[in-house]
Design a protein around this motif. Structure first.
Motif, PDB file in Angstrom:
ATOM      1  N   ALA A   1      -2.273  23.273   8.580  1.00  0.00           N
ATOM      2  CA  ALA A   1      -1.864  22.918   7.228  1.00  0.00           C
ATOM      3  C   ALA A   1      -2.541  21.632   6.754  1.00  0.00           C
ATOM      4  N   LEU A   2      -2.803  20.707   7.683  1.00  0.00           N
ATOM      5  CA  LEU A   2      -3.404  19.432   7.303  1.00  0.00           C
ATOM      6  C   LEU A   2      -4.826  19.599   6.780  1.00  0.00           C
ATOM      7  N   VAL A   3      -5.428  20.759   7.036  1.00  0.00           N
ATOM      8  CA  VAL A   3      -6.764  21.032   6.513  1.00  0.00           C
ATOM      9  C   VAL A   3      -6.744  21.009   4.986  1.00  0.00           C
ATOM     10  N   PHE A   4      -5.595  21.361   4.414  1.00  0.00           N
ATOM     11  CA  PHE A   4      -5.483  21.444   2.967  1.00  0.00           C
ATOM     12  C   PHE A   4      -5.058  20.125   2.324  1.00  0.00           C
ATOM     13  N   SER A   5      -4.749  19.121   3.119  1.00  0.00           N
ATOM     14  CA  SER A   5      -4.210  17.884   2.555  1.00  0.00           C
ATOM     15  C   SER A   5      -5.187  17.210   1.592  1.00  0.00           C
ATOM     16  N   LEU A   6      -6.470  17.180   1.954  1.00  0.00           N
ATOM     17  CA  LEU A   6      -7.453  16.548   1.077  1.00  0.00           C
ATOM     18  C   LEU A   6      -7.617  17.343  -0.222  1.00  0.00           C
ATOM     19  N   ARG A   7      -7.554  18.661  -0.115  1.00  0.00           N
ATOM     20  CA  ARG A   7      -7.689  19.506  -1.311  1.00  0.00           C
ATOM     21  C   ARG A   7      -6.496  19.308  -2.244  1.00  0.00           C
ATOM     22  N   VAL A   8      -5.311  19.172  -1.662  1.00  0.00           N
ATOM     23  CA  VAL A   8      -4.116  18.923  -2.467  1.00  0.00           C
ATOM     24  C   VAL A   8      -4.225  17.552  -3.142  1.00  0.00           C
ATOM     25  N   ALA A   9      -4.733  16.555  -2.402  1.00  0.00           N
ATOM     26  CA  ALA A   9      -4.905  15.214  -2.961  1.00  0.00           C
ATOM     27  C   ALA A   9      -5.881  15.232  -4.130  1.00  0.00           C
ATOM     28  N   ILE A  10      -6.955  16.011  -4.010  1.00  0.00           N
ATOM     29  CA  ILE A  10      -7.924  16.114  -5.098  1.00  0.00           C
ATOM     30  C   ILE A  10      -7.298  16.801  -6.307  1.00  0.00           C
ATOM     31  N   ALA A  11      -6.497  17.849  -6.068  1.00  0.00           N
ATOM     32  CA  ALA A  11      -5.820  18.547  -7.167  1.00  0.00           C
ATOM     33  C   ALA A  11      -4.866  17.609  -7.899  1.00  0.00           C
ATOM     34  N   ILE A  12      -4.143  16.771  -7.148  1.00  0.00           N
ATOM     35  CA  ILE A  12      -3.226  15.796  -7.766  1.00  0.00           C
ATOM     36  C   ILE A  12      -4.009  14.776  -8.575  1.00  0.00           C
ATOM     37  N   SER A  13      -5.170  14.370  -8.074  1.00  0.00           N
ATOM     38  CA  SER A  13      -6.005  13.414  -8.795  1.00  0.00           C
ATOM     39  C   SER A  13      -6.531  14.001 -10.100  1.00  0.00           C
ATOM     40  N   ILE A  14      -6.814  15.302 -10.103  1.00  0.00           N
ATOM     41  CA  ILE A  14      -7.236  15.970 -11.334  1.00  0.00           C
ATOM     42  C   ILE A  14      -6.100  15.952 -12.345  1.00  0.00           C
ATOM     43  N   LEU A  15      -4.873  16.226 -11.867  1.00  0.00           N
ATOM     44  CA  LEU A  15      -3.703  16.151 -12.750  1.00  0.00           C
ATOM     45  C   LEU A  15      -3.536  14.732 -13.284  1.00  0.00           C
ATOM     46  N   LEU A  16      -3.756  13.735 -12.417  1.00  0.00           N
ATOM     47  CA  LEU A  16      -3.675  12.337 -12.835  1.00  0.00           C
ATOM     48  C   LEU A  16      -4.677  12.044 -13.937  1.00  0.00           C
ATOM     49  N   ALA A  17      -5.887  12.587 -13.819  1.00  0.00           N
ATOM     50  CA  ALA A  17      -6.915  12.370 -14.828  1.00  0.00           C
ATOM     51  C   ALA A  17      -6.484  12.932 -16.173  1.00  0.00           C
ATOM     52  N   VAL A  18      -5.889  14.118 -16.160  1.00  0.00           N
ATOM     53  CA  VAL A  18      -5.410  14.739 -17.400  1.00  0.00           C
ATOM     54  C   VAL A  18      -4.322  13.885 -18.034  1.00  0.00           C
ATOM     55  N   VAL A  19      -3.367  13.431 -17.211  1.00  0.00           N
ATOM     56  CA  VAL A  19      -2.261  12.607 -17.714  1.00  0.00           C
ATOM     57  C   VAL A  19      -2.775  11.281 -18.262  1.00  0.00           C
ATOM     58  N   ALA A  20      -3.670  10.630 -17.520  1.00  0.00           N
ATOM     59  CA  ALA A  20      -4.183   9.320 -17.933  1.00  0.00           C
ATOM     60  C   ALA A  20      -4.984   9.416 -19.229  1.00  0.00           C
ATOM     61  N   LEU A  21      -5.839  10.422 -19.337  1.00  0.00           N
ATOM     62  CA  LEU A  21      -6.633  10.585 -20.556  1.00  0.00           C
ATOM     63  C   LEU A  21      -5.734  10.883 -21.761  1.00  0.00           C
ATOM     64  N   SER A  22      -4.683  11.670 -21.514  1.00  0.00           N
ATOM     65  CA  SER A  22      -3.745  11.982 -22.598  1.00  0.00           C
ATOM     66  C   SER A  22      -3.011  10.728 -23.055  1.00  0.00           C
ATOM     67  N   TYR A  23      -2.528   9.941 -22.099  1.00  0.00           N
ATOM     68  CA  TYR A  23      -1.806   8.716 -22.446  1.00  0.00           C
ATOM     69  C   TYR A  23      -2.736   7.666 -23.054  1.00  0.00           C
ATOM     70  N   ARG A  24      -4.014   7.705 -22.693  1.00  0.00           N
ATOM     71  CA  ARG A  24      -4.973   6.786 -23.309  1.00  0.00           C
ATOM     72  C   ARG A  24      -5.079   7.083 -24.804  1.00  0.00           C
ATOM     73  N   GLN A  25      -5.081   8.354 -25.151  1.00  0.00           N
ATOM     74  CA  GLN A  25      -5.095   8.726 -26.565  1.00  0.00           C
ATOM     75  C   GLN A  25      -3.814   8.283 -27.258  1.00  0.00           C
ATOM     76  N   VAL A  26      -2.695   8.377 -26.535  1.00  0.00           N
ATOM     77  CA  VAL A  26      -1.406   7.944 -27.088  1.00  0.00           C
ATOM     78  C   VAL A  26      -1.432   6.433 -27.364  1.00  0.00           C
ATOM     79  N   CYS A  27      -2.010   5.673 -26.442  1.00  0.00           N
ATOM     80  CA  CYS A  27      -2.096   4.212 -26.618  1.00  0.00           C
ATOM     81  C   CYS A  27      -2.841   3.859 -27.898  1.00  0.00           C
ATOM     82  N   ARG A  28      -3.899   4.592 -28.187  1.00  0.00           N
ATOM     83  CA  ARG A  28      -4.712   4.292 -29.362  1.00  0.00           C
ATOM     84  C   ARG A  28      -4.062   4.812 -30.644  1.00  0.00           C
TER      85      ARG A  28
END
Length: 264
Positions: free
Chosen positions: A1-28
């Motif tokens: 199962a630990l083989v997938f840990s890095l892939r899950v971390a990358i998927a979470i980081s992609i979600l983080l990018a979507v959230v951060a970019l969205s909130y950046r637009q909200v800030c402006r």
């Protein structure tokens, strides 16, 4: 199962990018602050805005809980005896933070910046050294006396989704910047948006970096009362008895308590 840990971390980081970019637009777009509440109230109506506000309140409660629990976990990773009183320590910490805010505590950027920069410096150094050793072939599996033994259950999609959901707790508090745009120096919207992107990049680098290094060294979760994975990575890279290890653990615990204070 630990083989997938890095892939899950990358998927979470992609979600983080979507959230951060969205909130950046909200800030402006909403320099007066309010985040999701302001956006939904103007575009979707009062009921939607109250749902968003309720969700934010729950999220802030979760931020306090997760940050405090994690801070205590970093503490008993260094002092194992604290595990038996971890709940009492967490309750006292939350009570102190609550009392301080009720009495009118104001965040001091200069004071709060010290543990923040200390943590970032040590964490990035830890990841950098760990990755360097992996590249040069110096990373070897460590021995863990209290490691969780591998199970024999099948790895299904629901278990992977559970891992994704659990890891996504790292995103709690991301919206705090969008909610407090007026607290920034002029131009408030630009500074808040730039801070949001910088925070997201740092979080993604640390999240993926620590996961990569822990995988390379064969680090696995420990039984209850054992060291956290972050502490194991720090101990492996810096040395468990080194001053850098203790300094990193202290700064990690402190910045997590500060994260809990942000919710207030």
């Amino acid at each position: 199962a630990l083989v997938f840990s890095l892939r899950v971390a990358i998927a979470i980081s992609i979600l983080l990018a979507v959230v951060a970019l969205s909130y950046r637009q909200v800030c402006r777009a909403y320099p007066s602050g309010g985040g999701a509440y302001s956006v939904s109230k103007e575009n979707l109506g009062a009921i939607a805005s109250l749902v968003a506000a309720s969700a934010l309140l729950i999220d802030y409660v979760m931020t306090v809980a997760v940050s405090t629990a994690s801070a205590v976990a970093q503490a008993y990773s260094v002092v194992p005896s604290l595990y038996n009183v971890r709940i009492e320590v967490a309750v006292v910490a939350i009570a102190l933070i609550t009392t301080a805010n009720l009495r009118g505590l104001r965040e001091s950027g200069n004071i709060f910046a010290i543990p923040t920069y200390l943590f970032l410096g040590l964490a990035l150094t830890m990841v950098g050294l760990g990755v360097l050793r992996v590249i040069t072939g110096q990373a070897v599996d460590i021995e863990q006396a209290n490691a969780v033994h591998a199970g024999s259950e099948g790895l299904g999609v629901f278990l992977l989704l559970k891992a994704f959901a659990s890891g996504s707790v790292a995103l709690t508090g991301t919206e705090a910047i969008a909610n407090g745009v007026p607290a920034f120096q002029p131009p408030e919207s630009k500074n808040a948006g730039d801070t949001m992107i910088a925070m997201a990049i740092l979080l993604a680098v640390l999240f993926i970096g620590i996961t990569f290094v822990s995988d390379a060294y064969g680090i696995v979760p420990t039984l209850q009362g054992g060291e956290t994975v972050v502490a194991l990575v720090a101990g492996t890279v810096f040395g468990h008895n080194s001053s850098l290890f203790y300094l990193f653990q202290a700064s990690t615990a402190l910045i997590l308590f500060l994260a809990a204070n942000t919710s207030f």
